[in-house]
Motif scaffolding. Structure first.
Motif, PDB file in Angstrom:
ATOM      1  N   GLN A   1       2.400  -6.967   6.702  1.00 15.83           N
ATOM      2  CA  GLN A   1       1.385  -5.952   6.997  1.00 15.83           C
ATOM      3  C   GLN A   1       0.767  -6.159   8.373  1.00 15.83           C
ATOM      4  OE1 GLN A   1      -0.709  -5.763   2.938  1.00 15.83           O
ATOM      5  NE2 GLN A   1      -0.562  -3.626   3.590  1.00 15.83           N
TER       6      GLN A   1
ATOM      7  N   GLU B   1       3.156  -4.510  10.653  1.00 16.50           N
ATOM      8  CA  GLU B   1       3.028  -3.040  10.584  1.00 16.50           C
ATOM      9  C   GLU B   1       1.780  -2.570  11.320  1.00 16.50           C
ATOM     10  OE1 GLU B   1       5.625  -1.323   9.690  1.00 16.50           O
ATOM     11  OE2 GLU B   1       6.464  -3.275   9.193  1.00 16.50           O
ATOM     12  N   HIS B   2       0.687  -3.297  11.161  1.00 17.90           N
ATOM     13  CA  HIS B   2      -0.552  -2.869  11.822  1.00 17.90           C
ATOM     14  C   HIS B   2      -0.428  -2.942  13.337  1.00 17.90           C
ATOM     15  CE1 HIS B   2      -3.437  -3.175   8.166  1.00 17.90           C
ATOM     16  NE2 HIS B   2      -2.276  -2.664   7.849  1.00 17.90           N
TER      17      HIS B   2
ATOM     18  N   GLU C   1       6.013   3.592   9.737  1.00 13.31           N
ATOM     19  CA  GLU C   1       5.264   2.324   9.726  1.00 13.31           C
ATOM     20  C   GLU C   1       4.068   2.429   8.770  1.00 13.31           C
ATOM     21  OE1 GLU C   1       7.190   0.449  11.043  1.00 13.31           O
ATOM     22  OE2 GLU C   1       7.560   0.710  13.179  1.00 13.31           O
ATOM     23  N   SER C   2       3.402   3.589   8.796  1.00 15.11           N
ATOM     24  CA  SER C   2       2.238   3.779   7.908  1.00 15.11           C
ATOM     25  C   SER C   2       2.668   3.784   6.448  1.00 15.11           C
ATOM     26  CB  SER C   2       1.528   5.096   8.229  1.00 15.11           C
ATOM     27  OG  SER C   2       1.030   5.068   9.538  1.00 15.11           O
TER      28      SER C   2
ATOM     29  N   ASP D   1       3.410   0.283   5.374  1.00 19.06           N
ATOM     30  CA  ASP D   1       2.159  -0.456   5.171  1.00 19.06           C
ATOM     31  C   ASP D   1       1.558  -0.116   3.806  1.00 19.06           C
ATOM     32  OD1 ASP D   1      -0.114  -2.049   5.907  1.00 19.06           O
ATOM     33  OD2 ASP D   1      -1.195  -0.185   6.289  1.00 19.06           O
TER      34      ASP D   1
ATOM     35  N   THR E   1       0.934  -2.513   0.470  1.00 26.15           N
ATOM     36  CA  THR E   1      -0.365  -2.621  -0.208  1.00 26.15           C
ATOM     37  C   THR E   1      -0.176  -2.436  -1.714  1.00 26.15           C
ATOM     38  OG1 THR E   1      -1.607  -1.842   1.704  1.00 26.15           O
ATOM     39  CG2 THR E   1      -2.687  -1.604  -0.425  1.00 26.15           C
TER      40      THR E   1
END
Ligand code: FE
Ligand code: FE
Ligand code: FE
Length: 162
Positions: free
Chosen positions: A106, A109-110, A142-143, A146, A150
């Motif tokens: 993550q 990704e961020h 990418e979002s 992510d 989660t």
């Protein structure tokens, strides 16, 4: 000192991302191997395939801007991957290692979300709408990745608690 244009800044950002994505394609197989659940392995594998497509998309963006694709080492990604690897050498329960792998992924990704968001906006500002659209497509992937991570983290904590 030469004055840098926004287009120049964008090109540097693209070179950084090109390097980052290439580093990710090398790191993901190691993370896949270390993951203990089939779901997490599948998520990493799917993102590896996506990442290869993202590299091809960056090459298209370079072409649209009239430049050949070139990487400039993304030191930040090198650091993020270095930290992810530290966990692989540690002695951990499989579920705990999975949690660490998800956290590392993550962070990657961020970093990508921040970089692609900026690159997309700069591309719009310099009138490269087609390039901006391509960068937006990657940003969406990418979002989504992510968010999926989660969900996997939440699910795993629930299984652990049960
Ligand atoms: Fe990516
Ligand atoms: Fe970077
Ligand atoms: Fe990614």
């Amino acid at each position: 000192m030469a004055v840098r244009s926004l287009e120049n800044l964008l090109l540097d950002q693209l070179k950084d991302l090109y390097s980052a994505e290439k580093q990710i394609t090398k790191a993901l197989p190691k993370m896949t191997k270390a993951a203990s659940t089939e779901e997490l392995r599948a998520a990493f594998e799917e993102h590896l395939t996506q990442t290869e497509g993202q590299i091809a998309r960056l090459e298209q963006v370079f072409e649209l801007m009239g430049h050949s694709a070139r990487a400039k080492k993304c030191v930040a990604m090198e650091g993020l991957i270095e930290e992810a690897k530290e966990h692989l050498d540690e002695d951990m329960e499989p579920a705990v290692l999975d949690a660490a792998l998800i956290a590392s992924a993550q962070k990657v990704e961020h970093y990508e979300i921040a970089s692609y968001g900026t690159a997309r906006t700069w591309a719009q500002q310099v009138g490269q709408q087609e390039a901006a659209d391509l960068l937006q497509q990657t940003l969406n992937e990418e979002s989504e990745t992510d968010q999926k991570l989660t969900q996997l983290a939440i699910k795993q904590v629930n299984v652990q608690a049960a």
